[in-house]
Motif scaffolding. Sequence first.
Motif, PDB file in Angstrom:
ATOM      1  N   GLY A 118      36.451  48.094  52.841  1.00  0.00           N
ATOM      2  CA  GLY A 118      36.512  46.624  53.100  1.00  0.00           C
ATOM      3  C   GLY A 118      35.488  46.207  54.507  1.00  0.00           C
ATOM      4  O   GLY A 118      35.449  44.980  54.576  1.00  0.00           O
ATOM      5  N   LEU A 125      42.754  49.761  51.393  1.00  0.00           N
ATOM      6  CA  LEU A 125      42.636  48.638  50.472  1.00  0.00           C
ATOM      7  C   LEU A 125      42.444  48.843  49.052  1.00  0.00           C
ATOM      8  O   LEU A 125      42.670  47.907  48.145  1.00  0.00           O
ATOM      9  CB  LEU A 125      41.788  47.670  51.150  1.00  0.00           C
ATOM     10  CG  LEU A 125      41.845  47.198  52.684  1.00  0.00           C
ATOM     11  CD1 LEU A 125      40.805  46.369  53.091  1.00  0.00           C
ATOM     12  CD2 LEU A 125      43.259  46.410  52.703  1.00  0.00           C
ATOM     13  N   TYR A 126      41.995  49.912  48.682  1.00  0.00           N
ATOM     14  CA  TYR A 126      41.459  50.281  47.344  1.00  0.00           C
ATOM     15  C   TYR A 126      42.088  51.562  46.858  1.00  0.00           C
ATOM     16  O   TYR A 126      41.932  52.651  47.619  1.00  0.00           O
ATOM     17  CB  TYR A 126      39.993  50.134  47.281  1.00  0.00           C
ATOM     18  CG  TYR A 126      39.347  48.747  48.103  1.00  0.00           C
ATOM     19  CD1 TYR A 126      39.174  47.531  47.126  1.00  0.00           C
ATOM     20  CD2 TYR A 126      38.935  48.966  49.324  1.00  0.00           C
ATOM     21  CE1 TYR A 126      38.616  46.511  47.933  1.00  0.00           C
ATOM     22  CE2 TYR A 126      38.342  47.894  49.746  1.00  0.00           C
ATOM     23  CZ  TYR A 126      38.281  46.638  49.194  1.00  0.00           C
ATOM     24  OH  TYR A 126      37.914  45.663  49.785  1.00  0.00           O
ATOM     25  N   ILE A 163      36.265  45.690  41.629  1.00  0.00           N
ATOM     26  CA  ILE A 163      36.973  45.618  42.909  1.00  0.00           C
ATOM     27  C   ILE A 163      38.539  45.238  42.167  1.00  0.00           C
ATOM     28  O   ILE A 163      39.576  45.584  42.938  1.00  0.00           O
ATOM     29  CB  ILE A 163      36.592  44.422  43.675  1.00  0.00           C
ATOM     30  CG1 ILE A 163      35.253  44.883  44.481  1.00  0.00           C
ATOM     31  CG2 ILE A 163      37.551  44.000  44.668  1.00  0.00           C
ATOM     32  CD1 ILE A 163      35.792  46.178  45.588  1.00  0.00           C
ATOM     33  N   ASP A 164      38.459  44.165  41.247  1.00  0.00           N
ATOM     34  CA  ASP A 164      39.874  43.957  40.574  1.00  0.00           C
ATOM     35  C   ASP A 164      40.663  45.084  40.232  1.00  0.00           C
ATOM     36  O   ASP A 164      41.971  45.141  40.211  1.00  0.00           O
ATOM     37  CB  ASP A 164      39.612  43.187  39.230  1.00  0.00           C
ATOM     38  CG  ASP A 164      39.197  41.736  39.554  1.00  0.00           C
ATOM     39  OD1 ASP A 164      39.096  41.112  40.683  1.00  0.00           O
ATOM     40  OD2 ASP A 164      38.329  41.133  38.635  1.00  0.00           O
ATOM     41  N   ARG A 196      41.615  46.957  43.703  1.00  0.00           N
ATOM     42  CA  ARG A 196      42.310  46.483  45.101  1.00  0.00           C
ATOM     43  C   ARG A 196      43.728  46.877  44.779  1.00  0.00           C
ATOM     44  O   ARG A 196      44.518  46.807  43.834  1.00  0.00           O
ATOM     45  CB  ARG A 196      42.138  44.940  44.765  1.00  0.00           C
ATOM     46  CG  ARG A 196      42.524  44.307  46.321  1.00  0.00           C
ATOM     47  CD  ARG A 196      42.045  42.784  45.973  1.00  0.00           C
ATOM     48  NE  ARG A 196      40.745  42.476  46.413  1.00  0.00           N
ATOM     49  CZ  ARG A 196      40.006  41.834  45.542  1.00  0.00           C
ATOM     50  NH1 ARG A 196      40.437  41.205  44.664  1.00  0.00           N
ATOM     51  NH2 ARG A 196      38.882  41.674  45.847  1.00  0.00           N
TER      52      ARG A 196
END
Length: 334
Positions: free
Chosen positions: A261, A307-308, A329-330, A333
């Motif tokens: 991020g 974050l992922y 990213i959807d 995440r």
Amino acid sequence: MEAVKEIPISGRNPEAKYIREGHHEHPSLLPLIDIPIIDIGQLTAPSEADQKIRSALSTHGCMIVTNHGVESWFLDKLRMLFKQFVALPEEEKLKWKREVDGFEGYGSDPAPNDFLARDWGARLRITIRPEEFRQLKYWPENPPEFREVVDEYSSKVVTVYEVILKALARSMNLKETSFLHKMGEPWIMYARFNFYPSCPRPDLVFGLKPHFDSTVLTVLLQDKELEGLQILKDGQWFRVPIVPDALVINVGEQLEILSNGEFKSLYHRGMVDSERERVSLAVLSLSNPQSGVEPIEELVNEERPSLYRKVIYEETTHFDYYKSGRTLIDDARV
Ligand SMILES: O=C(O)CCC(=O)C(=O)O
Ligand SMILES: [Fe+2]
């Protein structure tokens, strides 16, 4: 098949299927963005430029680089060869067309769904790295020098990626090869040659709809004269200026994930001109699908948890994402 027949024709008024929703101002009326222009000629050892690059990419999600090692005449030649390809008769171009449900080759993008407008443009997509992944049946042999020049450009762009990714790693106190290593070997490159016919109503259409690149970084060669790349920043669309012979570097979703991020992927779009045809060439760099994409271990700690989650991405699934409206990213995440 439809991919080539669906290509919009320069100068025509757009039919309903190309018209985007709402009322929009002419693309040339948007403000110009002031993004950093960075000389990467001396970037082989730790230097102040490392921090400049980090700051440009974390603030803007893109930068313009000069002194990148690709000569001006060579860039002119590359653009010219693609323009010559585009100017060939349709039957000739069909030799390298994209198949139904295929990914590589020349054609227009499939309709994403019944609601979204189609793009006023067409593309030639080919895998360029590693060499053994190339499918030469999609590489135009007309004009005759096309393959050779694209091959040479590929090796030059590999160097650009190495230089930038090493500088970014140094700027974050990581081992220089951290990003490249995490991408896995061989990491992948695709070329996307974009062609945008002219359109008398550029306010009604997109050349390439707003999107994130699902790449680590994208190296974009713009048209020599015609602007068209626009980026979203703080809710406002901006025009990106043409800097002669420079390359535009965009942050893609994979770098957002790898950097946990620190860098945010850039939302951008391609616009068309009312009178002239425009071309651009995006070279996309991606992790090896077998390595998957997840944050670099050193960038994950108690203060900054991951974050992922790890995701697998192959550019061949580009159209699946495109049609579903989801992005990498959807899926990643946490
Ligand atoms: O044509 C442009 O300026 C944008 C191209 C682009 O964003 C892409 O190919 O991903
Ligand atoms: Fe893009």
